[in-house]
Design an enzyme around this catalytic site. Sequence first.
Site, PDB file in Angstrom:
ATOM      1  N   HIS A   1       0.974  -1.082  -0.194  1.00  0.00           N
ATOM      2  CA  HIS A   1       0.047   0.029  -0.214  1.00  0.00           C
ATOM      3  C   HIS A   1       0.365   1.633  -0.378  1.00  0.00           C
ATOM      4  O   HIS A   1       0.244   2.363  -0.350  1.00  0.00           O
ATOM      5  CB  HIS A   1      -0.960  -0.095   1.271  1.00  0.00           C
ATOM      6  CG  HIS A   1      -0.737   0.192   2.446  1.00  0.00           C
ATOM      7  ND1 HIS A   1      -0.363  -0.552   3.472  1.00  0.00           N
ATOM      8  CD2 HIS A   1      -0.136   1.552   2.835  1.00  0.00           C
ATOM      9  CE1 HIS A   1       0.555  -0.057   4.385  1.00  0.00           C
ATOM     10  NE2 HIS A   1       0.424   1.283   4.148  1.00  0.00           N
TER      11      HIS A   1
ATOM     12  N   ASP B   1       0.264  -7.376   1.783  1.00  0.00           N
ATOM     13  CA  ASP B   1       0.742  -6.160   1.869  1.00  0.00           C
ATOM     14  C   ASP B   1       1.873  -6.092   1.664  1.00  0.00           C
ATOM     15  O   ASP B   1       2.808  -5.835   2.652  1.00  0.00           O
ATOM     16  CB  ASP B   1       0.163  -5.023   2.667  1.00  0.00           C
ATOM     17  CG  ASP B   1       0.175  -3.827   2.487  1.00  0.00           C
ATOM     18  OD1 ASP B   1       0.296  -3.632   1.902  1.00  0.00           O
ATOM     19  OD2 ASP B   1       0.180  -3.347   3.760  1.00  0.00           O
TER      20      ASP B   1
ATOM     21  N   SER C   1       4.394   2.961   7.842  1.00  0.00           N
ATOM     22  CA  SER C   1       4.121   1.288   6.791  1.00  0.00           C
ATOM     23  C   SER C   1       5.605   1.401   6.364  1.00  0.00           C
ATOM     24  O   SER C   1       5.951   2.029   5.338  1.00  0.00           O
ATOM     25  CB  SER C   1       2.885   1.648   6.115  1.00  0.00           C
ATOM     26  OG  SER C   1       2.487   1.947   7.034  1.00  0.00           O
TER      27      SER C   1
END
Length: 428
Positions: free
Chosen positions: A156, A192, A279
């Site tokens: 992402h 992810d 992230s």
Amino acid sequence: MDEFNFSAPSSAPASTPDPIPVTPTVAPESAPALLPLPGQNAPATQPGTPQKAAASPLIAMLGGGVLACFLVVLGMMLGGKGAGGGIMGGHGEQERIVNAVSKVAPAVMNVDTELGNDSGDGQFLPAPGSDNGPRAGKGTGVIIDREKALMLTNAHVVSDPETGASAKKITATTRDGQKFSGIVIGRDRRNDIAVVKLAKSPPAEAKLAPMKSATDLEIGQWAIAIGNPFGNANTITVGVVSALGRTIPVPANNREGGEGKAELKDMIQTDAAINPGNSGGPLCNINGEVIGINTAIFGIGTGLGFSIPITKAKTLADEIIRKGHVEYAFVGVYEETITDGLKNEFGLPDKVGVMVKSIHPGSPAAKGGIVEGDVIRKFDGQEIKNGDDWEKKLATKKPGESVKLEFNHEGGNKTITLKVEQKPDNVE
């Protein structure tokens, strides 16, 4: 999410509850001595008592003090070592954290991306601006192969959350300001994970923890997160491994295609501060080894960050590097575990197998004649226990292989052989 509330003891008055008592760990200076000091409330000497007996309390006190000092020193030597072999607490532990950061930080990259137009939203990447121009995303990555210039990050971070397309532009920056352009060589949105190839070799690569699985970690061990939260580059936060094996849902606007239900499983939970922009960055142990890839947060909570175990992330990355994607077997069946309620409602003889909730159009199952309401009972001759068992059996297949399914169809039994396909990107 509800907060935890500490209630007063039931014996306390409801209107004015007493505070929970706290026992001090260090006795106050005014605490009475265990042995009376000479001249302080010492018992009077009785007539006829030998004089040497009066010195016995002093001797006992001195001996006890020496013994206490010895036990304290022995405890520090034997009981104060952590899992890494160093003395726990104080300056020694701080020095270990500093050393750990110095080992891994050169391999951590701040990632800036240029995404598509329109606005997006979500708890993974910071919400972009409200204009209709190219949206900028910020995240983090960690170098896993310096020679091949490969960086591991989240899917992402380098994907448009609305269209699922790879970012139009990726720039990775080291902590000392060196910039590298990059391209996505493959992603696995279900877990992810993405691998980015940089245009040139970066200065360092991270050491991955020698784990067989996340269960090798210990609850309460140190956890160090390094990343780019809200654009604040090269930020270090420290906490512990709070829990293992967590499952968290993925919001639809953080998935390519946004269809169906998705979950991230077997996640590491940590209270090391993780925020949007962290992230894709590493979660490290006290030795400066990567134990996870920071991925998600619960925005309504505090100290609830989640990381993909590095064993899982590296396995997926290796497959992406070899093939450009991760292979998932697909026959087009959306199944449901047979409960007592379903068994009674449909008059089934038992709870063996899975009931078909729906069929993906044009899939192998659709071409084979399987329809909603059918009960698939056997997979390559083996009974199917429930939905989890179906998924585990299907996961043993690779695209291009065949599978024989036995199922109940309109009151009769049928057997077909299907060719397994690669799961489409827009299908959960």
